[in-house]
Scaffold this motif. Structure first.
Motif, PDB file in Angstrom:
ATOM      1  N   THR A 177     -38.037   6.498 -84.547  1.00  0.00           N
ATOM      2  CA  THR A 177     -38.111   7.767 -83.828  1.00  0.00           C
ATOM      3  C   THR A 177     -36.839   8.568 -84.074  1.00  0.00           C
ATOM      4  O   THR A 177     -35.729   8.085 -83.822  1.00  0.00           O
ATOM      5  N   ALA A 178     -36.996   9.778 -84.571  1.00  0.00           N
ATOM      6  CA  ALA A 178     -35.861  10.674 -84.790  1.00  0.00           C
ATOM      7  C   ALA A 178     -35.570  11.500 -83.540  1.00  0.00           C
ATOM      8  O   ALA A 178     -34.411  11.682 -83.164  1.00  0.00           O
ATOM      9  N   PHE A 179     -36.624  12.010 -82.907  1.00  0.00           N
ATOM     10  CA  PHE A 179     -36.484  12.882 -81.746  1.00  0.00           C
ATOM     11  C   PHE A 179     -37.490  12.531 -80.669  1.00  0.00           C
ATOM     12  O   PHE A 179     -38.611  12.088 -80.972  1.00  0.00           O
ATOM     13  N   VAL A 180     -37.083  12.743 -79.433  1.00  0.00           N
ATOM     14  CA  VAL A 180     -38.020  12.799 -78.319  1.00  0.00           C
ATOM     15  C   VAL A 180     -37.979  14.239 -77.836  1.00  0.00           C
ATOM     16  O   VAL A 180     -37.011  14.671 -77.213  1.00  0.00           O
ATOM     17  N   PRO A 207     -43.079  17.563 -67.931  1.00  0.00           N
ATOM     18  CA  PRO A 207     -43.041  17.545 -69.399  1.00  0.00           C
ATOM     19  C   PRO A 207     -43.205  16.137 -69.956  1.00  0.00           C
ATOM     20  O   PRO A 207     -42.725  15.160 -69.382  1.00  0.00           O
ATOM     21  N   LYS A 208     -43.880  16.056 -71.096  1.00  0.00           N
ATOM     22  CA  LYS A 208     -44.087  14.774 -71.783  1.00  0.00           C
ATOM     23  C   LYS A 208     -43.186  14.716 -73.004  1.00  0.00           C
ATOM     24  O   LYS A 208     -43.003  15.706 -73.701  1.00  0.00           O
ATOM     25  N   GLY A 209     -42.665  13.535 -73.289  1.00  0.00           N
ATOM     26  CA  GLY A 209     -41.790  13.356 -74.439  1.00  0.00           C
ATOM     27  C   GLY A 209     -42.583  12.968 -75.671  1.00  0.00           C
ATOM     28  O   GLY A 209     -43.158  11.879 -75.738  1.00  0.00           O
ATOM     29  N   ALA A 210     -42.616  13.848 -76.672  1.00  0.00           N
ATOM     30  CA  ALA A 210     -43.321  13.564 -77.926  1.00  0.00           C
ATOM     31  C   ALA A 210     -42.387  12.809 -78.861  1.00  0.00           C
ATOM     32  O   ALA A 210     -41.260  13.249 -79.120  1.00  0.00           O
ATOM     33  N   LEU A 211     -42.861  11.675 -79.363  1.00  0.00           N
ATOM     34  CA  LEU A 211     -42.061  10.821 -80.240  1.00  0.00           C
ATOM     35  C   LEU A 211     -42.244  11.276 -81.686  1.00  0.00           C
ATOM     36  O   LEU A 211     -43.329  11.140 -82.259  1.00  0.00           O
ATOM     37  N   THR A 224     -47.316  14.911 -90.701  1.00  0.00           N
ATOM     38  CA  THR A 224     -46.307  15.467 -89.798  1.00  0.00           C
ATOM     39  C   THR A 224     -46.583  15.166 -88.332  1.00  0.00           C
ATOM     40  O   THR A 224     -45.814  15.609 -87.460  1.00  0.00           O
ATOM     41  N   LEU A 225     -47.634  14.420 -88.025  1.00  0.00           N
ATOM     42  CA  LEU A 225     -48.005  14.203 -86.631  1.00  0.00           C
ATOM     43  C   LEU A 225     -47.053  13.237 -85.923  1.00  0.00           C
ATOM     44  O   LEU A 225     -46.483  12.337 -86.535  1.00  0.00           O
ATOM     45  N   PHE A 226     -46.932  13.436 -84.628  1.00  0.00           N
ATOM     46  CA  PHE A 226     -46.081  12.590 -83.803  1.00  0.00           C
ATOM     47  C   PHE A 226     -46.705  11.211 -83.611  1.00  0.00           C
ATOM     48  O   PHE A 226     -47.862  10.979 -83.946  1.00  0.00           O
ATOM     49  N   ASP A 227     -45.927  10.296 -83.033  1.00  0.00           N
ATOM     50  CA  ASP A 227     -46.406   8.928 -82.828  1.00  0.00           C
ATOM     51  C   ASP A 227     -46.999   8.710 -81.447  1.00  0.00           C
ATOM     52  O   ASP A 227     -47.478   7.606 -81.149  1.00  0.00           O
ATOM     53  N   GLY A 228     -46.963   9.719 -80.601  1.00  0.00           N
ATOM     54  CA  GLY A 228     -47.505   9.576 -79.252  1.00  0.00           C
ATOM     55  C   GLY A 228     -46.519  10.076 -78.225  1.00  0.00           C
ATOM     56  O   GLY A 228     -45.406  10.499 -78.544  1.00  0.00           O
ATOM     57  N   TYR A 229     -46.942  10.035 -76.955  1.00  0.00           N
ATOM     58  CA  TYR A 229     -46.087  10.461 -75.849  1.00  0.00           C
ATOM     59  C   TYR A 229     -45.384   9.247 -75.255  1.00  0.00           C
ATOM     60  O   TYR A 229     -46.008   8.216 -75.004  1.00  0.00           O
ATOM     61  N   MET A 236     -46.847  22.982 -83.696  1.00  0.00           N
ATOM     62  CA  MET A 236     -46.544  22.698 -82.303  1.00  0.00           C
ATOM     63  C   MET A 236     -45.675  21.457 -82.240  1.00  0.00           C
ATOM     64  O   MET A 236     -45.452  20.795 -83.263  1.00  0.00           O
ATOM     65  N   THR A 237     -45.180  21.140 -81.071  1.00  0.00           N
ATOM     66  CA  THR A 237     -44.252  20.021 -80.938  1.00  0.00           C
ATOM     67  C   THR A 237     -44.838  18.744 -81.520  1.00  0.00           C
ATOM     68  O   THR A 237     -44.168  18.007 -82.260  1.00  0.00           O
ATOM     69  N   GLU A 238     -46.089  18.475 -81.222  1.00  0.00           N
ATOM     70  CA  GLU A 238     -46.686  17.198 -81.621  1.00  0.00           C
ATOM     71  C   GLU A 238     -47.047  17.127 -83.100  1.00  0.00           C
ATOM     72  O   GLU A 238     -47.254  16.041 -83.631  1.00  0.00           O
ATOM     73  N   THR A 239     -47.165  18.258 -83.752  1.00  0.00           N
ATOM     74  CA  THR A 239     -47.598  18.266 -85.155  1.00  0.00           C
ATOM     75  C   THR A 239     -46.521  18.787 -86.100  1.00  0.00           C
ATOM     76  O   THR A 239     -46.698  18.707 -87.316  1.00  0.00           O
ATOM     77  N   LEU A 240     -45.421  19.319 -85.569  1.00  0.00           N
ATOM     78  CA  LEU A 240     -44.468  20.089 -86.356  1.00  0.00           C
ATOM     79  C   LEU A 240     -45.236  21.235 -87.031  1.00  0.00           C
ATOM     80  O   LEU A 240     -46.233  21.698 -86.491  1.00  0.00           O
ATOM     81  N   ILE A 241     -44.795  21.703 -88.196  1.00  0.00           N
ATOM     82  CA  ILE A 241     -45.489  22.832 -88.822  1.00  0.00           C
ATOM     83  C   ILE A 241     -46.550  22.295 -89.779  1.00  0.00           C
ATOM     84  O   ILE A 241     -46.260  21.466 -90.640  1.00  0.00           O
ATOM     85  N   THR A 242     -47.779  22.749 -89.603  1.00  0.00           N
ATOM     86  CA  THR A 242     -48.891  22.243 -90.409  1.00  0.00           C
ATOM     87  C   THR A 242     -49.544  23.309 -91.287  1.00  0.00           C
ATOM     88  O   THR A 242     -50.183  22.983 -92.281  1.00  0.00           O
ATOM     89  N   VAL A 243     -49.393  24.562 -90.913  1.00  0.00           N
ATOM     90  CA  VAL A 243     -50.048  25.661 -91.634  1.00  0.00           C
ATOM     91  C   VAL A 243     -49.007  26.754 -91.859  1.00  0.00           C
ATOM     92  O   VAL A 243     -48.263  27.100 -90.940  1.00  0.00           O
TER      93      VAL A 243
END
Length: 473
Positions: free
Chosen positions: A132-135, A145-149, A329-334, A274-281
């Motif tokens: 994990t780089a960022f929460v 707020p939820k922490g995206a991994l 680019t997707l996150f690993d979960g909350y 978005m936070t959970e996907t970073l930039i996708t498009v």
């Protein structure tokens, strides 16, 4: 350094490789200060960083990454309740800085000194793309707020995809003044420069004068920033030498898009994430730049539209559906939220963005808005708030607009528009309603117009539509 290749020395060095609010650092100096942070942070469960726009913030973030410790950026304007929740929920034991807020009970301050250096035996943590780089904490519009991994591999994939889309390399100078606790300002706007080797100028505050003086080749901004720049022709013309102006985090109003094009000689490029996907498009540097469109998927990313019945929605440029995403680019979960993590994905593994969109036959995406507030169900019709807002902004007397679906006993939801006048026209409700009806289907016209002095927005420029509804203006 794995993720941050500029710190490996492969791009050489320069005295002003990273400048934040007037403080300039070479990559060697940044590595030294960050290495000292990393040496002291090693082994911690998480490092919280009060993300003010300073060079010390950049050093602290980089230090956490070099230590292999998850970094938890804190909005500097967060209130004590929100800040206490993030610190407690993330499990952070260290907070970068010399003084702790009163509500940071149980944390240890980790000083950041730009002149500091690590001991001679220090080495960065071994690379692990799954670490994990960022929460990153979401806005918390429903509950805390939820922490995206966010793993290292997702950050690397996102930045490499954007480097490809925007032809971003070591010859660029990136300029922006965006917050350093968000994907746009921190991951793209700082780590992107440290991965591509481009020079970085963070203006501290995103003022038109600051952007104009920086003389960059690549600029990042949110619509509020671009609107202010477009309102100052001299500042906008100073950006004519740039090769790419990027707008994101919220839709760019078409009048601002067109004014920037007229003043700078080029159309801005929009992107989506978005936070959970970073930039996708993203709109590609060598591709078409369309007002209101955010471009095409990055390499390795797949998108699809799904209707409320779960069936596929055609990519015909007209049909609206929920945007779902798959890719690297997707996150690993909350963090600590197994149920929320499971609910965020479909049975076949696609991430539910919660955004509604239209995809054209050529793959171009247009974001209509959030399903929760921007997909209006009125009289049996499904109406995207974004297209009504775009129509209203075409009126010469409208400076800005936000459209919501208000509860209505007859229609289910009524289209209500909050409009900011530009001061040059006296606006009447019937005039605006008829103006929209003349451009869109009649059923998409607002049933009510509310004139307001401004629209409530968050730090990234997104309109707080739930606040509009709750205020009952």
């Amino acid at each position: 350094m794995g993720l941050l290749t500029a710190l490996d020395g492969g791009y050489g060095d320069r005295a002003d490789a990273v400048t934040v609010a007037g403080t300039a650092l070479s990559w060697e100096q940044l590595l030294g200060a960050a290495g000292a942070v990393a040496e002291r942070a090693a082994g911690a469960p998480a490092l919280a960083v009060l993300a003010r726009p300073t060079a010390e913030t950049v050093a602290a973030v980089v230090g956490g990454l070099l230590a292999g410790v998850p970094v938890v950026p804190l909005p500097p304007d967060s209130g004590p309740v929100e800040r206490a929740h993030i610190l407690r929920d993330s499990g952070a034991t260290l907070l970068a800085g010399t003084a702790l807020p009163e509500d940071a009970e149980g944390l240890t301050a980790l000083p950041v000194d730009l002149a500091d250096r690590p001991g001679g035996g220090w080495r960065p943590a071994a690379e692990d793309p799954d670490r994990t780089a960022f929460v990153l904490y979401t806005s918390g519009t429903t509950g805390a707020p939820k922490g995206a991994l966010i793993p290292h591999r997702a950050v690397a994939a996102g930045l490499d995809g954007l480097a490809d889309a925007w032809q971003w390399d070591a010859g660029d100078t990136l300029v922006h003044g965006l917050p350093l606790f968000h994907v746009h300002g921190l991951l793209l706007g700082v780590l992107g420069a440290l991965r591509t080797g481009s020079r970085l100028v963070h203006t501290g505050k995103p003022t038109p004068a600051g952007y104009a003086a920086a003389r960059g080749s690549l600029y990042f901004g949110v619509p509020t920033v671009w609107s202010r720049i477009a309102a100052e022709p001299d500042a906008a013309r100073a950006l004519a030498g740039a090769r790419l102006l990027v707008s994101g985090s919220a839709p760019l109003p078409v009048p601002v898009f067109e004014r920037l094009r007229a003043l700078t000689g080029q159309a801005p490029a929009e992107r989506y994430g978005m936070t959970e996907t970073l930039i996708t498009v993203a709109t590609r540097a060598d591709g078409e730049r369309r007002p209101g469109a955010v471009g095409v998927p990055l390499p390795g990313t797949r998108t699809r539209l799904v209707g409320e019945d779960g069936r596929p929605v055609p990519a015909d440029g007209e049909s609206v559906g929920e945007l779902q995403v798959q890719g690297p680019t997707l996150f690993d979960g909350y963090l600590g939220r197994a149920e929320a993590t499971a609910a965020s994905r479909t049975a076949d593994g696609w991430f539910r963005t919660g955004d509604v969109a239209v995809i054209g036959p050529d793959g171009f995406h247009r974001i209509v808005g959030r399903a929760s507030v921007d997909l209006i169900k009125s009289g049996g019709y499904r109406i995207g708030a974004g297209e009504v807002e775009a129509a209203l902004r075409d009126h010469p007397g409208v400076a800005d607009a936000a459209v919501v679906g208000a509860p209505d006993p007859d229609l289910g939801q009524a289209v209500v528009a909050y409009v900011v006048a530009n001061g040059e026209h006296v606006l009447g409700e019937r005039e605006l309603i008829d103006f929209v009806a003349g451009r869109l289907s009649v059923h998409k016209r607002p049933r009510r117009i509310v004139l307001v002095g401004d629209l409530p927005r968050n730090a990234m420029g997104k309109v707080l539509k739930k606040q509009l509804l709750e205020d009952g203006r």
